[in-house]
Design a protein around this motif. Structure first.
Motif, PDB file in Angstrom:
ATOM      1  N   PHE A 153       0.827  -1.205   0.000  1.00  0.00           N
ATOM      2  CA  PHE A 153       0.000   0.000   0.000  1.00  0.00           C
ATOM      3  C   PHE A 153       0.869   1.265   0.000  1.00  0.00           C
ATOM      4  CE2 PHE A 153      -2.481   3.379   1.961  1.00  0.00           C
ATOM      5  CZ  PHE A 153      -3.687   3.290   1.272  1.00  0.00           C
ATOM      6  N   ALA A 154       2.017   1.195   0.658  1.00  0.00           N
ATOM      7  CA  ALA A 154       2.917   2.347   0.694  1.00  0.00           C
ATOM      8  C   ALA A 154       3.447   2.688  -0.695  1.00  0.00           C
ATOM      9  CB  ALA A 154       4.084   2.070   1.647  1.00  0.00           C
ATOM     10  N   PHE A 155       3.579   1.665  -1.555  1.00  0.00           N
ATOM     11  CA  PHE A 155       4.059   1.891  -2.914  1.00  0.00           C
ATOM     12  C   PHE A 155       2.920   2.223  -3.884  1.00  0.00           C
ATOM     13  CE2 PHE A 155       7.547  -0.561  -1.097  1.00  0.00           C
ATOM     14  CZ  PHE A 155       8.662   0.111  -1.608  1.00  0.00           C
ATOM     15  N   PHE A 156       1.721   1.739  -3.574  1.00  0.00           N
ATOM     16  CA  PHE A 156       0.569   1.974  -4.450  1.00  0.00           C
ATOM     17  C   PHE A 156      -0.601   2.518  -3.623  1.00  0.00           C
ATOM     18  CE2 PHE A 156       3.007  -1.603  -6.142  1.00  0.00           C
ATOM     19  CZ  PHE A 156       3.278  -1.155  -7.433  1.00  0.00           C
ATOM     20  N   PRO A 157      -0.465   3.693  -3.064  1.00  0.00           N
ATOM     21  CA  PRO A 157      -1.486   4.211  -2.154  1.00  0.00           C
ATOM     22  C   PRO A 157      -2.747   4.668  -2.890  1.00  0.00           C
ATOM     23  CG  PRO A 157       0.173   5.884  -2.557  1.00  0.00           C
ATOM     24  CD  PRO A 157       0.661   4.642  -3.244  1.00  0.00           C
ATOM     25  N   THR A 158      -3.807   4.744  -2.135  1.00  0.00           N
ATOM     26  CA  THR A 158      -5.026   5.390  -2.586  1.00  0.00           C
ATOM     27  C   THR A 158      -5.423   6.386  -1.509  1.00  0.00           C
ATOM     28  OG1 THR A 158      -7.280   5.018  -3.405  1.00  0.00           O
ATOM     29  CG2 THR A 158      -6.541   3.633  -1.563  1.00  0.00           C
ATOM     30  N   THR A 159      -6.514   7.096  -1.664  1.00  0.00           N
ATOM     31  CA  THR A 159      -6.908   8.077  -0.664  1.00  0.00           C
ATOM     32  C   THR A 159      -7.350   7.361   0.614  1.00  0.00           C
ATOM     33  OG1 THR A 159      -9.227   8.125  -1.351  1.00  0.00           O
ATOM     34  CG2 THR A 159      -7.692   9.614  -2.498  1.00  0.00           C
ATOM     35  N   PRO A 160      -7.235   8.016   1.758  1.00  0.00           N
ATOM     36  CA  PRO A 160      -7.672   7.382   3.011  1.00  0.00           C
ATOM     37  C   PRO A 160      -9.123   6.909   2.961  1.00  0.00           C
ATOM     38  CG  PRO A 160      -6.375   9.330   3.492  1.00  0.00           C
ATOM     39  CD  PRO A 160      -6.584   9.319   2.001  1.00  0.00           C
ATOM     40  N   ILE A 161      -9.995   7.721   2.356  1.00  0.00           N
ATOM     41  CA  ILE A 161     -11.413   7.349   2.287  1.00  0.00           C
ATOM     42  C   ILE A 161     -11.596   6.079   1.452  1.00  0.00           C
ATOM     43  CG2 ILE A 161     -13.673   8.039   1.403  1.00  0.00           C
ATOM     44  CD1 ILE A 161     -13.045  10.886   2.228  1.00  0.00           C
ATOM     45  N   ARG A 162     -10.901   6.015   0.313  1.00  0.00           N
ATOM     46  CA  ARG A 162     -11.008   4.832  -0.538  1.00  0.00           C
ATOM     47  C   ARG A 162     -10.404   3.605   0.146  1.00  0.00           C
ATOM     48  NH1 ARG A 162     -12.398   5.807  -5.900  1.00  0.00           N
ATOM     49  NH2 ARG A 162     -12.531   8.026  -6.461  1.00  0.00           N
ATOM     50  N   ALA A 163      -9.330   3.799   0.875  1.00  0.00           N
ATOM     51  CA  ALA A 163      -8.705   2.684   1.595  1.00  0.00           C
ATOM     52  C   ALA A 163      -9.647   2.139   2.665  1.00  0.00           C
ATOM     53  CB  ALA A 163      -7.390   3.130   2.214  1.00  0.00           C
ATOM     54  N   ILE A 164     -10.252   3.041   3.430  1.00  0.00           N
ATOM     55  CA  ILE A 164     -11.194   2.619   4.475  1.00  0.00           C
ATOM     56  C   ILE A 164     -12.403   1.936   3.856  1.00  0.00           C
ATOM     57  CG2 ILE A 164     -12.775   3.457   6.254  1.00  0.00           C
ATOM     58  CD1 ILE A 164     -10.696   5.681   6.820  1.00  0.00           C
ATOM     59  N   ALA A 165     -12.901   2.502   2.732  1.00  0.00           N
ATOM     60  CA  ALA A 165     -14.061   1.906   2.060  1.00  0.00           C
ATOM     61  C   ALA A 165     -13.731   0.515   1.529  1.00  0.00           C
ATOM     62  CB  ALA A 165     -14.521   2.816   0.925  1.00  0.00           C
ATOM     63  N   SER A 166     -12.532   0.344   0.998  1.00  0.00           N
ATOM     64  CA  SER A 166     -12.114  -0.967   0.480  1.00  0.00           C
ATOM     65  C   SER A 166     -12.020  -1.982   1.602  1.00  0.00           C
ATOM     66  CB  SER A 166     -10.762  -0.842  -0.232  1.00  0.00           C
ATOM     67  OG  SER A 166     -10.839   0.025  -1.336  1.00  0.00           O
ATOM     68  N   PHE A 167     -11.411  -1.572   2.710  1.00  0.00           N
ATOM     69  CA  PHE A 167     -11.281  -2.450   3.875  1.00  0.00           C
ATOM     70  C   PHE A 167     -12.663  -2.833   4.397  1.00  0.00           C
ATOM     71  CE2 PHE A 167     -10.658  -3.445   8.341  1.00  0.00           C
ATOM     72  CZ  PHE A 167      -9.483  -4.180   8.350  1.00  0.00           C
ATOM     73  N   ALA A 168     -13.555  -1.844   4.529  1.00  0.00           N
ATOM     74  CA  ALA A 168     -14.904  -2.102   5.044  1.00  0.00           C
ATOM     75  C   ALA A 168     -15.703  -2.988   4.096  1.00  0.00           C
ATOM     76  CB  ALA A 168     -15.631  -0.777   5.260  1.00  0.00           C
ATOM     77  N   ALA A 169     -15.536  -2.774   2.793  1.00  0.00           N
ATOM     78  CA  ALA A 169     -16.269  -3.590   1.819  1.00  0.00           C
ATOM     79  C   ALA A 169     -15.894  -5.065   1.951  1.00  0.00           C
ATOM     80  CB  ALA A 169     -15.969  -3.100   0.406  1.00  0.00           C
ATOM     81  N   ALA A 170     -14.603  -5.317   2.205  1.00  0.00           N
ATOM     82  CA  ALA A 170     -14.161  -6.698   2.395  1.00  0.00           C
ATOM     83  C   ALA A 170     -14.856  -7.334   3.599  1.00  0.00           C
ATOM     84  CB  ALA A 170     -12.649  -6.741   2.563  1.00  0.00           C
ATOM     85  N   LEU A 171     -15.020  -6.549   4.653  1.00  0.00           N
ATOM     86  CA  LEU A 171     -15.678  -7.077   5.854  1.00  0.00           C
ATOM     87  C   LEU A 171     -17.145  -7.399   5.595  1.00  0.00           C
ATOM     88  CD1 LEU A 171     -14.228  -4.774   8.677  1.00  0.00           C
ATOM     89  CD2 LEU A 171     -13.217  -6.780   7.575  1.00  0.00           C
ATOM     90  N   ILE A 172     -17.758  -6.687   4.655  1.00  0.00           N
ATOM     91  CA  ILE A 172     -19.168  -6.908   4.324  1.00  0.00           C
ATOM     92  C   ILE A 172     -19.329  -8.100   3.376  1.00  0.00           C
ATOM     93  CG2 ILE A 172     -21.179  -5.912   3.156  1.00  0.00           C
ATOM     94  CD1 ILE A 172     -20.165  -3.149   4.159  1.00  0.00           C
ATOM     95  N   VAL A 173     -18.434  -8.162   2.378  1.00  0.00           N
ATOM     96  CA  VAL A 173     -18.518  -9.223   1.370  1.00  0.00           C
ATOM     97  C   VAL A 173     -18.141 -10.582   1.943  1.00  0.00           C
ATOM     98  CG1 VAL A 173     -17.460 -10.081  -0.755  1.00  0.00           C
ATOM     99  CG2 VAL A 173     -18.169  -7.684  -0.593  1.00  0.00           C
ATOM    100  N   TYR A 174     -17.168 -10.602   2.824  1.00  0.00           N
ATOM    101  CA  TYR A 174     -16.595 -11.848   3.320  1.00  0.00           C
ATOM    102  C   TYR A 174     -17.642 -12.809   3.907  1.00  0.00           C
ATOM    103  CZ  TYR A 174     -13.083 -14.877   5.523  1.00  0.00           C
ATOM    104  OH  TYR A 174     -12.311 -15.947   5.887  1.00  0.00           O
ATOM    105  N   PRO A 175     -18.545 -12.366   4.797  1.00  0.00           N
ATOM    106  CA  PRO A 175     -19.500 -13.317   5.376  1.00  0.00           C
ATOM    107  C   PRO A 175     -20.385 -13.996   4.345  1.00  0.00           C
ATOM    108  CG  PRO A 175     -19.441 -11.297   6.660  1.00  0.00           C
ATOM    109  CD  PRO A 175     -18.669 -11.027   5.408  1.00  0.00           C
ATOM    110  N   LEU A 176     -20.804 -13.266   3.307  1.00  0.00           N
ATOM    111  CA  LEU A 176     -21.637 -13.873   2.271  1.00  0.00           C
ATOM    112  C   LEU A 176     -20.839 -14.897   1.468  1.00  0.00           C
ATOM    113  CD1 LEU A 176     -24.179 -14.180   0.588  1.00  0.00           C
ATOM    114  CD2 LEU A 176     -23.450 -12.190  -0.762  1.00  0.00           C
ATOM    115  N   VAL A 177     -19.624 -14.534   1.083  1.00  0.00           N
ATOM    116  CA  VAL A 177     -18.783 -15.465   0.321  1.00  0.00           C
ATOM    117  C   VAL A 177     -18.533 -16.729   1.134  1.00  0.00           C
ATOM    118  CG1 VAL A 177     -16.488 -15.814  -0.669  1.00  0.00           C
ATOM    119  CG2 VAL A 177     -17.699 -13.654  -1.050  1.00  0.00           C
TER     120      VAL A 177
END
Length: 276
Positions: free
Chosen positions: A56-80
């Motif tokens: 992530f340090a080499f390929f960063p995104t904005t803090p908001i997008r990073a948090i949204a990506s992390f949170a999306a994984a937490l939402i998708v994971y239980p269904l998968v």
């Protein structure tokens, strides 16, 4: 009461820790925590999470997008996880395909044969890591590009660590203090010891409720006859013998009663049916 020396009866105390056999119904919480952080899969997940931080340090995104990506994984994971548990791990197809039979045996059949056997409770890395990546990377990329992938994949890896620990807790011989953990544990115990056709969520039963697979014991009148073998019995093994050959036989009945003269004794199951 949990045995304070769970390896004593095996006579292999001098072997390296993960060369021994460990059973959660004979372990204390402290022993579990020590075992958990020594297991190679947990070490690998935490190491990969650290690698995600570096990437992530080499390929960063904005803090908001990073948090949204992390949170999306937490939402998708239980269904998968729910869908994989129901249709892959409990599906009646992998044992019919010889190249996949050993995978099905390792990733779920062995666990249901003896739910408290710690060595086969943890998922195998060659199946879990690609699955976690495929479940989280696409949504991460859509939200935040490569940096989003790093954040989402890290979220999936840490969620897996949480799942694995809570899964261990559900098989440990102790009563949790928190009501929500008691509820979680009871539903999972029913999945293993009463009816395997339901309560697939392990730590999150939201999708069980949505998809109609949630139950409590009083809702189902009879214990499932396939709760320990997932439907893989002698009749099935006669046609598709791959798992039986790998296991040294077919075991049935409660794992703690599989001795001569007790429920489920099978003279053909003399070998270790839960070996990795």
């Amino acid at each position: 009461m949990a045995n304070s020396n769970p390896t004593a009866e095996t006579g292999n105390e001098k072997l390296p820790f993960w060369k021994r056999s460990h059973y959660l119904d004979r372990m204390t919480l402290k022993q579990l925590i020590v075992a958990y952080f020594q297991h190679y899969t947990i070490v690998a997940y935490l190491g990969l999470t650290a690698a995600c931080v570096v990437a992530f340090a080499f390929f960063p995104t904005t803090p908001i997008r990073a948090i949204a990506s992390f949170a999306a994984a937490l939402i998708v994971y239980p269904l998968v996880w729910h869908l994989l548990h129901q249709y892959v791990l409990h599906g009646q197809w992998m044992y019919k395909i010889k190249p996949l039979a050993s995978t099905w045996k390792r990733i779920h059949y062995d666990h249901h044969q003896d739910p408290n056997h710690l060595e086969v409770l943890f998922g195998a890395l060659h199946t879990t890591v690609p699955t976690i990546f495929l479940a989280t990377a696409p949504v991460g990329y859509l939200i935040g590009g490569v940096g989003g992938i790093c954040a989402a994949f890290a979220g999936g890896l840490l969620t897996t660590c949480y799942y694995e620990f809570m899964h261990c807790i559900q098989h440990l011989a102790f009563k949790p203090r928190w009501k929500w953990v008691q509820h979680m544990k009871q539903r999972h115990v029913e999945h293993h010891y009463f009816d395997e056709d339901g309560n697939y969520g392990i730590t999150n039963y939201f999708w069980d409720r949505v998809l109609g697979t949630y139950y409590i014991k009083k809702d189902r009148p009879k214990r499932s006859p396939t709760v320990f073998n997932l439907g893989y019995d002698e009749a099935i093994a006669a046609k598709w013998p791959y798992v039986k050959d790998l296991s040294g036989g077919i075991a049935s009945g409660h794992p703690r009663r599989r001795v001569k003269g007790k429920e489920g004794f099978d003279p053909n199951a003399s070998k270790n049916t839960i070996a990795q």
